[in-house]
Design a protein around this motif. Sequence first.
Motif, short mmCIF file in Angstrom:
data_model
loop_
_atom_site.label_atom_id
_atom_site.label_comp_id
_atom_site.label_asym_id
_atom_site.label_seq_id
_atom_site.Cartn_x
_atom_site.Cartn_y
_atom_site.Cartn_z
N LYS A 2 0.79 -1.23 0.00
CA LYS A 2 0.00 0.00 0.00
C LYS A 2 0.82 1.28 0.00
N LYS A 3 1.85 1.31 0.83
CA LYS A 3 2.53 2.59 1.04
C LYS A 3 3.55 2.89 -0.06
N ALA A 4 4.43 1.91 -0.32
CA ALA A 4 5.52 2.16 -1.27
C ALA A 4 5.00 2.52 -2.68
N ILE B 289 -5.81 5.22 -1.49
CA ILE B 289 -5.70 6.62 -1.10
C ILE B 289 -6.07 6.82 0.38
N ARG B 290 -6.94 5.95 0.91
CA ARG B 290 -7.36 6.13 2.31
C ARG B 290 -6.26 5.78 3.30
N GLU B 291 -5.19 5.16 2.81
CA GLU B 291 -4.02 4.94 3.68
C GLU B 291 -3.43 6.28 4.12
N ILE B 292 -3.53 7.28 3.22
CA ILE B 292 -2.94 8.59 3.51
C ILE B 292 -4.01 9.56 4.00
#
Lengths: 313, 177
Positions: free
Chosen positions: A60-62, A122-125
Motif C-alpha cells: 500500500k505505502k511504497a 488513497i485512504r491509507e494517507i
Amino acid sequence: MREELIISGRMNPMIDPQLNIWHWHIPLYLFLGGLAAGILFFAALYTIRGEEKLYPAAVKKAPFITPFILVIGLLALLLDLNNKPYFWQLYTTLRLESPMSWGAWTLMVVTPISFIWCALNIREIFPSFDWRYGWLKWLEAFFTRYKVAMSWVLLIFSVILGIYTGILFSAFNARPLWNTSILGPLFLASGLSTGAAYIMLVSRSHTERAAFSKIDIVIIGIELFLIVHMFMGFLASTQVQIEAAGLFLGGPYTAVFWVFVVFLGMILPALLEVLELRKYRVPVLIPSLLVLGGGLVFRFVIAYAGQASRWLY
Amino acid sequence: MRYAMVIDTDKCVGCSDCVVACQTENKVPVGYARDWVVEVTKGTYPHLQMELRSERCNQCENAPCVRCCPTGSSHYSAGGIVLVKPRRCIGCGACITSCPYDARFPHPKGYVDKCTFCDHRIKEGNKPACVEVCPTRCMYFGNIDDPASEVSRLLRQRRYKTLIPEAGTKPHLYFLT
C-alpha cells in the motif's frame, strides 16, 4: 614489427559528439523505471498471495511513489527525443523487433495501473477521503473487485518493464558493452533490489523490513553473480568485447563501477543487511540509500560506457 | 535489384570532394555530413602504408537501425536502400546508437538523417552526387544483382573488403584494396 595505427580524417565535430546521443535522460529513466518496476512487482506479488496485512508498506505505502517516478521518467524520455512533437508516433505501431517499441507500450500499461493502485489505497494517507461522484465510486468498486486480476497483469508487466531496458541495450550489437544477454536480467535484478530497498525505507513494520532485507540480500547475490558472469563472457569473447570489458577493468569507468556500484551499492548494503538480521543496530536508511544510489550510478555507468564502446575498424 | 557502391581505395586521394558534393546536393546543414573520408596509416616511419576510404551509410541488408526503430521510420526502400521517413521519426536516437558505422546523425530539424544513396537522383537515372563528382573516378555505383553491371564486374575482377562484416550487417559498400 612495432605498428603505429593512426586514424585521422573523420574530423566532423558536429557529428562525432552526437554519437553519444543519449545523455542523462536515459539512465535517469532506466533507474526510475527499474525502481517503479521493483516496487510494483512486490506490491502485485503480495496482493496475489493475499499477504497485504503482512506487508503493508510493500502493497500500500511504497507504490504511492510509482506514478510520480514513472511520470518523471516519461518526461525525461520525452526531453531526450530530438523530434518531441512526434512522440505519439510510438503509439501508432507495435514493432516486436524493437524493444523500445514494446517498452513504450509496456509503460502505457504500467503507468495507468500505478495511478489506479494509488487511488485504491488513497485512504491509507487520507483516511476520510471521499470520491464524491458516483461514477468514481463505481470505478473504485470495479477495480477493488478485480484487484487480484489487475495484480496478475501488473506482476507480468512490471517484470517486462524491469527487463526491457536491459534487452533494449543488449540488442545493439554496435555497442559491444551492451551486447550481452546478461544485461536484461541484470537490470531486472537491479530494479527489484532498488524496489526492495525503497520498501524497507518506508516500512514501519520490523517483520516486513526483515523480510525485505532477506529478499534484497538474495537479489544482490544474484546481481553479483550476473556481473561476474557478464565479465567472464566478455573476456572469453571477441576483441571488441574484451576491450569493452576493459572500460571497467583498468579503463576510465573502473573506479566508479567497482567502488560506487559494486562495493557501495551492493556488497556494503548486503553486509549491513546481514548485520541487521543478526540483531546489530543498523539504521535502515543507510543500506536502503546505498542500494538506491548504487542502482542510479549503475544505470549511468552502463549507459555512458556502452556508448563509449564500439567496433574497431 | 540491389544497389551497391564500390570504392577503389587505390585511386582515392582523400580530397573530400564527395563530402562537399553530398552536402550541396542534399542541403545537409552546415557542419554536418552524410559521408566522410577516413585516412588509416599503418606502420612505423618511414615504412608506412596508408588507406583512404570515402565512407557513408553501408545500406546494410540486415540493418540494425531498421530493426531497432520503434516507429518504423527507418525502412528498406527499393534496391535495398535504407531510408528515414522524417515524419515518422521521433528522434529517439536508437538507430544512431545501433549503427556500428556511426553513419547517422540527428538533423537540427529533429529527425535522424543519413546517406540515401541519392535516391532522388537514381530515380532519374543519375548517379549519386558523390560518385558523380569524384575527380579520380574511384567510386562506382550500380546494381550488384546484375552480373553485367560495372560494380559486379569490379567485384569479380578485384580484391575487395567490406567494413566489419562480422557485425552481421551485410554491408553494401565495397572497398577495392
